[in-house]
Motif scaffolding. Sequence first.
Motif, short mmCIF file in Angstrom:
data_model
loop_
_atom_site.label_atom_id
_atom_site.label_comp_id
_atom_site.label_asym_id
_atom_site.label_seq_id
_atom_site.Cartn_x
_atom_site.Cartn_y
_atom_site.Cartn_z
N ASP A 72 -104.34 85.61 17.56
CA ASP A 72 -103.97 84.57 16.64
C ASP A 72 -104.63 85.13 15.22
OD1 ASP A 72 -103.56 82.60 18.54
OD2 ASP A 72 -105.54 82.36 19.15
N TYR A 73 -105.51 85.89 15.25
CA TYR A 73 -105.93 86.62 14.10
C TYR A 73 -106.11 87.84 14.07
CZ TYR A 73 -106.89 81.88 12.67
OH TYR A 73 -106.93 80.45 12.25
N VAL A 74 -105.48 88.75 12.92
CA VAL A 74 -105.89 90.21 12.92
C VAL A 74 -106.42 90.41 11.67
CG1 VAL A 74 -104.19 92.08 12.87
CG2 VAL A 74 -103.32 90.25 14.19
N PRO A 119 -109.85 80.71 19.03
CA PRO A 119 -108.63 81.54 18.89
C PRO A 119 -109.08 82.97 19.28
CG PRO A 119 -109.82 81.17 16.78
CD PRO A 119 -110.30 80.34 17.70
N SER A 120 -107.78 83.72 19.72
CA SER A 120 -108.14 85.28 19.79
C SER A 120 -108.14 86.11 18.63
CB SER A 120 -106.93 85.61 20.86
OG SER A 120 -105.80 85.33 20.30
N VAL A 121 -108.81 86.92 18.52
CA VAL A 121 -109.05 87.76 17.19
C VAL A 121 -109.15 89.12 17.49
CG1 VAL A 121 -110.54 87.68 15.24
CG2 VAL A 121 -110.24 85.86 16.03
N CYS A 122 -108.42 90.09 16.66
CA CYS A 122 -108.83 91.44 16.70
C CYS A 122 -109.28 91.91 15.53
CB CYS A 122 -107.60 92.15 17.46
SG CYS A 122 -106.25 92.43 16.63
N LEU A 123 -110.04 92.90 15.38
CA LEU A 123 -110.35 93.65 13.99
C LEU A 123 -109.96 94.98 14.26
CD1 LEU A 123 -112.23 93.69 11.71
CD2 LEU A 123 -114.18 93.77 13.14
N GLU A 161 -121.82 81.15 3.96
CA GLU A 161 -120.53 81.22 3.40
C GLU A 161 -119.38 81.70 3.95
OE1 GLU A 161 -119.45 79.74 0.46
OE2 GLU A 161 -121.49 79.05 0.60
N ILE A 162 -119.58 82.85 4.95
CA ILE A 162 -118.30 83.45 5.50
C ILE A 162 -117.88 82.36 6.70
CG2 ILE A 162 -117.35 85.19 7.02
CD1 ILE A 162 -119.58 87.03 5.20
N ILE A 191 -116.25 92.12 9.43
CA ILE A 191 -116.65 91.94 10.96
C ILE A 191 -117.32 90.34 10.76
CG2 ILE A 191 -117.26 94.34 11.38
CD1 ILE A 191 -120.39 93.29 11.02
N ASN A 192 -117.92 90.19 9.89
CA ASN A 192 -118.48 88.71 10.02
C ASN A 192 -117.44 87.49 9.82
OD1 ASN A 192 -121.36 88.58 10.10
ND2 ASN A 192 -121.04 90.29 8.47
N LEU A 193 -116.25 87.89 9.28
CA LEU A 193 -115.14 86.70 9.16
C LEU A 193 -114.44 86.99 10.47
CD1 LEU A 193 -113.30 84.84 7.59
CD2 LEU A 193 -111.89 86.92 6.96
N ALA A 194 -114.43 88.16 11.18
CA ALA A 194 -113.66 88.22 12.40
C ALA A 194 -114.54 87.46 13.55
CB ALA A 194 -113.66 89.65 13.05
N TRP A 195 -115.85 87.72 13.38
CA TRP A 195 -116.77 86.90 14.52
C TRP A 195 -116.65 85.42 14.30
CZ3 TRP A 195 -118.49 88.03 19.15
CH2 TRP A 195 -119.29 87.17 19.48
N GLU A 196 -116.71 85.01 13.06
CA GLU A 196 -116.77 83.71 12.79
C GLU A 196 -115.50 82.78 13.18
OE1 GLU A 196 -119.45 81.82 11.81
OE2 GLU A 196 -120.46 83.52 11.21
N LEU A 197 -114.51 83.52 13.21
CA LEU A 197 -113.12 83.01 13.57
C LEU A 197 -113.18 83.15 15.24
CD1 LEU A 197 -110.54 84.55 11.17
CD2 LEU A 197 -110.85 81.98 11.54
#
Length: 416
Positions: A278-280, A194-198, A396-397, A179-185
């Motif tokens: 852009d990111y999954v 970028p558009s991101v989905c988790l 770090e994330i 979740i944190n990687l998704a949010w940071e992206l």
Amino acid sequence: MSGNAAALVEPAPIVACTISRDVQEFDLLIEDMEAELGESWGDLSISDAITFFGQPDAESLEFIAVAMDEEDEPNLARFAEVIRKATTHGIKAIVIAEEVSPIALHQLLKMGAEEFVPYPLPEGALHDAIERLRTPEPEPEPVRHEIAHANGGRSGNADGVVLAIHGLAGGVGATTLAINLAWELATVEKEHPPSVCLLDLDLQFGTVSTYLDLPRREAVYELLSDTESADQDSFNAAMISFNDKLQVLTAPSDMLPLDLVSDEDIRRIITMAQSQFDYVIIDMPRTVVLWTETVLQAAHVYFTPVELDMRSAQNTLRMIRALKSEELPVDRLRYVLNRAPKFTDLTGKGRVKRMAESLGISIDIHLPDGGKQVVQAGDHGLPLAESAPKSPLRKEIAKLAKSVHEVNQNADAAAK
Ligand SMILES: Nc1ncnc2c1ncn2[C@@H]1O[C@H](COP(=O)(O)OP(=O)(O)OP(=O)(O)O)[C@@H](O)[C@H]1O
Ligand SMILES: [Mg+2]
């Protein structure tokens, strides 16, 4: 005497050797070797083996079958030496092991043994191992875990970057990272984020919805149970937005069997997600399931969080072995050490080094312990950036997200 007749009287060249403390203790191996190779194999003691490899008689050797059991563990170094010597002479090695610890086995595989078969030998196992030894290595497929290469040919945003996270032991922080990687992206850039989905594919115990305080939608079940008739609309309807910046497919509200979905279902969902985002980011269940391979193949990076303990070490070894036995791309795994020792903690750092060495892996990403703030963020349903932006774990994330995004953008630029 014609050539053919000579072949009849001359002993067949020895193509394989068993090597053990006492081969009589492995009578099933003797039977299987005879069945596979007839007369063209021999048996050596450990000390004879080491001197034998350099001799002309050894030139016809294709492989050795090194058999060992619990009693041999104190002599592991000598077995390892035999395997190392053999492989330097271009002779392949199969390890046949009865009740040998995973750590010992790993040492032998690290020395260059190509195959491992348990003893008593399962039906056909030796045959299969020999077949695999004899099959030439396939050309390495393009290494997709390097985002840069994978995106070389991608156009527009039709093919999002897939980042999977698979904790190798329970509670090692996989979902926290996801979740944190998704949010940071999703927030990596102000102007053009970028558009991101988790996707929470931890279908039974998924906690993405808890950590982001999102309801679980009925539509998720409908989507998963019939992906064939799903389209972008039904996919979007099953997702829910977090703070308007991140789209989330939570786990279904009811606990479903992991095999409810097939590899084909997962492939369809990932493809749909990739075509829109852009990111999954995918949070994987800890268990290896039929479709783990599908995600592994689709992922540009497959993060595997671990902690510094025996449990993680042993599970890592099991994972590596499982992937290797299925000929899956084990080098796509990117190890993440969560709750890593601080850099001033020299004893801890020594332990990390030993763990990585004994597993034959490199642990490139270290995430610090973030203390109570991390649990609290989860309880409040917020990413760290929103609840504890100064948390060392968050920093770090965020760095990781930045570097992933940079690599990806450079690759996009290069492709244009
Ligand atoms: N670096 C960290 N510092 C402090 N707490 C952490 C850290 N990483 C994870 N935690 C906490 O540890 C607990 C387990 O984390 P998380 O749920 O992310 O693990 P998981 O691997 O997804 O677990 P599961 O096996 O249940 O899927 C959570 O309470 C989380 O807040
Ligand atoms: Mg989890």
